[in-house]
Design an enzyme around this catalytic site. Structure first.
Site, PDB file in Angstrom:
ATOM      1  N   HIS A  41       0.803  -1.229   0.000  1.00  0.00           N
ATOM      2  CA  HIS A  41       0.000   0.000   0.000  1.00  0.00           C
ATOM      3  C   HIS A  41       0.834   1.278   0.000  1.00  0.00           C
ATOM      4  O   HIS A  41       0.481   2.287   0.627  1.00  0.00           O
ATOM      5  CB  HIS A  41      -0.962   0.009   1.173  1.00  0.00           C
ATOM      6  CG  HIS A  41      -2.065  -0.991   1.066  1.00  0.00           C
ATOM      7  ND1 HIS A  41      -2.478  -1.523  -0.131  1.00  0.00           N
ATOM      8  CD2 HIS A  41      -2.847  -1.567   2.031  1.00  0.00           C
ATOM      9  CE1 HIS A  41      -3.476  -2.373   0.085  1.00  0.00           C
ATOM     10  NE2 HIS A  41      -3.718  -2.410   1.385  1.00  0.00           N
ATOM     11  N   HIS A  55      -9.755   2.099  -0.104  1.00  0.00           N
ATOM     12  CA  HIS A  55      -9.805   0.955   0.798  1.00  0.00           C
ATOM     13  C   HIS A  55     -10.980   1.082   1.764  1.00  0.00           C
ATOM     14  O   HIS A  55     -10.823   0.924   2.979  1.00  0.00           O
ATOM     15  CB  HIS A  55      -8.485   0.846   1.559  1.00  0.00           C
ATOM     16  CG  HIS A  55      -8.102  -0.551   1.937  1.00  0.00           C
ATOM     17  ND1 HIS A  55      -8.944  -1.381   2.647  1.00  0.00           N
ATOM     18  CD2 HIS A  55      -6.970  -1.263   1.704  1.00  0.00           C
ATOM     19  CE1 HIS A  55      -8.338  -2.544   2.841  1.00  0.00           C
ATOM     20  NE2 HIS A  55      -7.137  -2.497   2.277  1.00  0.00           N
ATOM     21  N   GLU A  62     -11.878  -3.586  -3.603  1.00  0.00           N
ATOM     22  CA  GLU A  62     -10.885  -2.604  -4.014  1.00  0.00           C
ATOM     23  C   GLU A  62     -10.580  -2.756  -5.503  1.00  0.00           C
ATOM     24  O   GLU A  62      -9.968  -3.740  -5.909  1.00  0.00           O
ATOM     25  CB  GLU A  62      -9.606  -2.778  -3.203  1.00  0.00           C
ATOM     26  CG  GLU A  62      -9.799  -2.749  -1.702  1.00  0.00           C
ATOM     27  CD  GLU A  62      -8.654  -3.417  -0.982  1.00  0.00           C
ATOM     28  OE1 GLU A  62      -7.492  -2.978  -1.164  1.00  0.00           O
ATOM     29  OE2 GLU A  62      -8.906  -4.394  -0.248  1.00  0.00           O
TER      30      GLU A  62
END
Length: 345
Positions: free
Chosen positions: A106, A176, A310
């Protein structure tokens, strides 16, 4: 559309954080902050007409500053995992931070979800901008980013992504958000029904990184081509499910361009969420542990109390040649769009 902006707190670096609200004529609304462009609330009517907050969120800025689950955040520069944090681009090797087992996850320890963006309303849209400098978290190229949120009169949340770079780089952006269509903190989502328009997933190795192989969903717990309860097969004997202990996999979406990718619905609340995207993949994730930070109202978000859909390019895509390209070249513009439309069954 009614738009409001309120103070939400101040970071340790003395940056002011604001909470923005878009509310349509029916009273349904979304709340999004400029800290990480995070979705804090999505309040839509259930089958009885009662407004229901279907997005997990946290109580205050101090709690968000401790969040390690990217709750509601825009994730980047590269969402999901990069094996060993390594990639090569234009003959140069790059080593990124390792923050998830042996992987980069991420965007690193301080990804886009931990940054304060510039936010403003324009034409009933909420626009966030940020410059991500070359070398930030080890990535090449200076990126100019724009994230635009829209909220329609028929309860559709749209997210538009745009980015340009002055040097070749890699890019994978997503949001997210964690959803529970019975209301945040309202128990399990394992009885939610889900459909994903995907015939295969990308196979994971033991470190939860795609190997480059595709696994057909036919005859596996990953077959969501027809509506199925999330919990129906989640405890099935399956090597891929054992790796993460839950669904945490990239689905290879059928088709191209903006199209319907998934449907999530709850018979209990009567709320249906339809996801549209132009991205090639969708990460299905349902947290199988209690989230570390207490949610809005001091609620404990228990195992399987939410699900993430996502939209994305494929994890580790820079290291697998036959995956869709994640390279953004200097002078080019990246554009993408995802929508979550809420209705009643």
């Amino acid at each position: 559309m009614k738009t409001t902006k309120t103070a939400f707190g101040t970071t340790p670096e003395n940056q002011t954080v604001s909470l923005f609200r878009l509310e349509n004529a029916s009273g349904a609304y979304v709340e999004i902050m400029d800290y990480g462009c995070r979705i804090m609330s999505i309040c839509v009517p259930d089958k009885k007409g009662n407004l229901t907050d279907v997005a997990l969120g946290l109580e205050d800025l101090d709690t968000y500053l401790k969040d390690d689950a990217s709750l509601g955040a825009i994730v980047g520069r590269f969402a999901n995992r990069i094996a060993n944090g390594r990639f090569s681009l234009n003959g140069k090797d790059y080593q990124l931070a390792i923050n998830n087992g042996p992987n980069h996850l991420h965007g690193g320890p301080t990804g886009y979800g931990q940054r304060v963006w510039d936010g403003r309303f324009s034409d009933n849209k909420l626009i966030f901008t940020r410059t991500s400098p070359a070398g930030e978290e080890g990535y090449p190229g200076t990126l100019n980013l724009t994230i635009t949120y829209g909220w329609s009169e028929d309860n559709e949340l749209s997210i538009s992504y745009e980015a340009t770079t002055d040097a070749d780089t890699i890019l994978n952006l997503t949001n997210h958000a964690y959803f529970n269509l019975n209301g945040h903190g309202s128990g399990t989502v394992l009885n939610h029904e889900l459909r994903i328009d995907a015939d295969s997933i990308t196979e994971l190795n033991k470190d939860q990184v795609p190997t480059g192989n595709y696994i057909p969903v036919d005859g596996t717990p990953f077959d969501f081509r027809e509506l199925k309860e999330i919990g129906k097969d989640i405890e099935a004997e399956n090597e891929q499910l054992k790796i993460g202990g839950t669904y945490d996999h990239n689905f290879v979406l059928n088709g191209t361009g903006l199209r319907e990718a998934a449907v999530l619905q709850s018979k209990e609340s009567g709320i249906r969420m339809t996801c549209f995207t132009d991205q090639p993949g969708l990460q299905l994730y349902s947290a199988c542990y209690t989230l570390h930070q207490k949610g809005k109202g001091g609620i404990d978000y228990a195992p399987f109390s939410s699900v993430c859909l996502e939209t994305q390019h494929f994890p580790n895509g820079i290291n697998i040649d036959h995956f869709p390209s994640v390279v953004l070249k200097a002078g080019e513009t990246f554009k993408s769009q995802t929508m979550y439309h809420f209705s009643v069954m």
